[in-house]
Enzyme design. Structure first.
Site, short mmCIF file in Angstrom:
data_model
loop_
_atom_site.label_atom_id
_atom_site.label_comp_id
_atom_site.label_asym_id
_atom_site.label_seq_id
_atom_site.Cartn_x
_atom_site.Cartn_y
_atom_site.Cartn_z
N HIS A 168 -32.64 -40.11 -47.40
CA HIS A 168 -31.09 -39.13 -47.50
C HIS A 168 -30.14 -40.24 -46.97
O HIS A 168 -29.54 -39.70 -45.96
CB HIS A 168 -31.49 -37.96 -46.47
CG HIS A 168 -30.34 -37.18 -46.63
ND1 HIS A 168 -29.02 -37.34 -46.45
CD2 HIS A 168 -30.49 -35.62 -47.08
CE1 HIS A 168 -28.57 -36.14 -46.58
NE2 HIS A 168 -29.40 -35.13 -47.09
N GLU A 271 -28.86 -40.10 -52.50
CA GLU A 271 -30.31 -40.09 -52.01
C GLU A 271 -31.35 -40.63 -52.99
O GLU A 271 -31.17 -40.05 -53.97
CB GLU A 271 -30.58 -38.66 -51.19
CG GLU A 271 -29.37 -38.39 -50.55
CD GLU A 271 -29.27 -36.89 -50.27
OE1 GLU A 271 -28.16 -36.26 -49.78
OE2 GLU A 271 -30.33 -36.21 -50.02
O1 TA6 Z 1 -28.99 -33.72 -49.62
C1 TA6 Z 1 -28.01 -32.81 -49.56
C2 TA6 Z 1 -28.40 -31.68 -48.44
O2 TA6 Z 1 -29.78 -30.84 -48.95
C3 TA6 Z 1 -27.36 -30.49 -48.28
O3 TA6 Z 1 -27.54 -29.26 -48.79
C4 TA6 Z 1 -27.34 -30.49 -46.66
O4 TA6 Z 1 -28.03 -29.53 -46.23
C5 TA6 Z 1 -27.66 -31.72 -46.26
O5 TA6 Z 1 -28.85 -32.20 -47.05
C6 TA6 Z 1 -27.67 -31.97 -45.12
O6 TA6 Z 1 -28.94 -31.48 -44.51
P1 TA6 Z 1 -29.53 -31.42 -42.96
O7 TA6 Z 1 -30.57 -30.68 -42.90
O8 TA6 Z 1 -29.70 -32.96 -42.59
O9 TA6 Z 1 -28.09 -30.80 -41.98
#
Ligand code: TA6
Length: 297
Positions: A168, A271
Site C-alpha cells: 500500500h 498500490e
Molecule cells: O487503499 C485505500 C484504502 O483502502 C482506503 O479506503 C483507506 O481506508 C486507506 O486504504 C487507508 O486505510 P488505513 O487502514 O491504512 O487507514
C-alpha cells in the site's frame, strides 16, 4: 532480539545498521552507493527510500503512531492476508494483521549495487484466530538504483488458502495538483468514493478530490509524473494484476488522527495488489510472490 544483538548479528559496517526508532521499535537502515532505505520491524514496514542526491520517494506522516497493533502511516504498509475490511468479521483489523505485527529480521547482504534485508513472519496462535492458514511470509527489500520489495507467501500447511494483499505504497510528491498518473487509461475500476460504482478511467489522470479506486485488472506498470519535483516515479511490478489508487483529500485527511490535515497535498498511494478478481489461492506447500519495483527518472 534487542537492537544491540541485532547489530551484532546483522550489522555491516557502513552498509547496514539497526537502531531504536520511534516507539522504541527497531529500524533497519540500508545504505549503498545509489540509495538509502529504512525498514521498521513493526510490519516489516519500509518507511523511506531515498536515491542518492534526491528526495525521499516515500511519504511518511509526521503524526504516525509507532505502536505494535497499530499501522504505521505512510511508507509501504503490507496489507495481508486481506485487503480493506475483513469480508466476514469487521472486528478484525483493517488491511489484515501483517502490518501490525512484529516481524523477524532473517538475513541481510551488502552487494555491489544493492543493499538487501529479508524479513519474515510466520503463522501463530494469534494469527490463527483471524486466518486459519499456516504460512511463512518473507519480505525482501533491495535498495539500489531501484527499490525492489518482494512479498512472498508460502503455504506451510496442508489446506489451500486464498488471500487478497497489497503493498500500500505512499509516494512522496511535490504538489498533488501538479501530478498526472500514467498507466490506467481505459481501465475499469470500482469507485469506492461513489458507493463502489464501476467506471472507466480516462487520461489525463489527475487528483483534485478524494480518490479511492480499485482496479481489478491492471497488470501493467504505472508512472507518477511529479511536475513540482520534476521527476517521474516509475512503478513496475511482478505477480500483481490489480492496483488501487488513493488520495484522501481534505476532509478524510482531517478525519485521520495520524494524518496531517494538509498531508494529502504531498502524497499519493498507487498500490501494487492482488485484490478483487485478482485474489490468489495458494495450495499447500506452494508459494506466491508479488514484487514492486520503483525507479525515479
Ligand atoms: O487503499 C485505500 C484504502 O483502502 C482506503 O479506503 C483507506 O481506508 C486507506 O486504504 C487507508 O486505510 P488505513 O487502514 O491504512 O487507514
Amino acid at each position: 532480539m534487542d537492537v544491540k544483538s541485532l547489530n551484532e548479528k546483522f550489522g555491516i559496517n557502513g552498509r547496514i545498521s539497526i537502531e531504536e526508532g520511534q516507539g522504541g521499535l527497531p529500524v533497519v537502515y540500508l545504505k549503498g552507493n545509489y540509495s538509502t532505505a529504512s525498514v521498521c520491524l513493526l510490519g516489516a514496514h519500509v518507511m523511506s527510500w531515498c536515491p542518492a542526491g534526491g528526495q525521499d520517494v516515500l511519504w511518511m506522516s509526521d503524526k504516525s503512531l509507532f505502536t505494535v497493533g497499530k499501522a504505521i502511516r505512510g511508507g509501504i504498509p503490507v496489507c495481508w492476508p486481506w485487503f480493506s475490511k475483513h469480508p466476514e468479521n469487521e472486528s478484525f483489523p483493517m488491511h489484515g494483521f501483517a502490518r501490525i505485527m512484529m516481524w523477524e529480521l532473517a538475513n541481510v547482504s551488502a552487494e555491489a549495487e544493492d543493499t538487501v534485508a529479508v524479513f519474515e513472519l510466520e503463522s501463530s496462535e494469534e494469527s490463527m484466530k483471524m486466518f486459519p492458514g499456516k504460512f511463512r511470509l518473507r519480505l525482501t527489500v533491495r535498495a539500489g538504483k531501484e527499490l525492489s520489495v518482494q512479498l512472498k507467501t508460502v503455504n506451510t500447511g496442508d489446506e489451500a488458502f486464498t488471500i487478497t494483499q497489497a503493498l500500500h505504497t505512499y509516494y512522496n510528491v511535490g504538489d498533488i495538483t501538479k501530478v498526472t498518473i500514467e498507466g490506467f487509461d481505459g481501465l475499469c475500476c470500482l469507485d469506492k468514493v461513489n458507493n463502489g460504482v464501476l467506471k472507466v478511467r480516462h487520461d489525463p489522470f489527475i487528483i483534485d478530490c478524494n480518490v479511492d479506486e480499485v482496479y481489478g485488472d491492471a497488470p501493467g506498470a504505472a508512472v507518477i509524473h511529479d511536475a513540482a519535483l520534476d521527476r517521474d516515479i516509475n512503478i513496475g511490478k511482478e505477480g500483481s494484476a490489480s492496483a488501487v489508487v488513493w488520495n484522501p483529500w481534505i476532509e478524510k485527511s482531517i478525519s485521520m488522527a495520524d494524518f496531517p490535515d494538509e498531508g494529502y497535498k504531498t502524497m499519493l498511494c498507487v498500490e501494487t495488489a492482488n485484490v478483487a478478481e485478482d485474489k490468489r489461492t495458494i495450495q499447500p506447500g506452494m508459494e506466491h510472490s508479488m514484487t514492486l519495483k520503483v525507479r525515479v527518472r
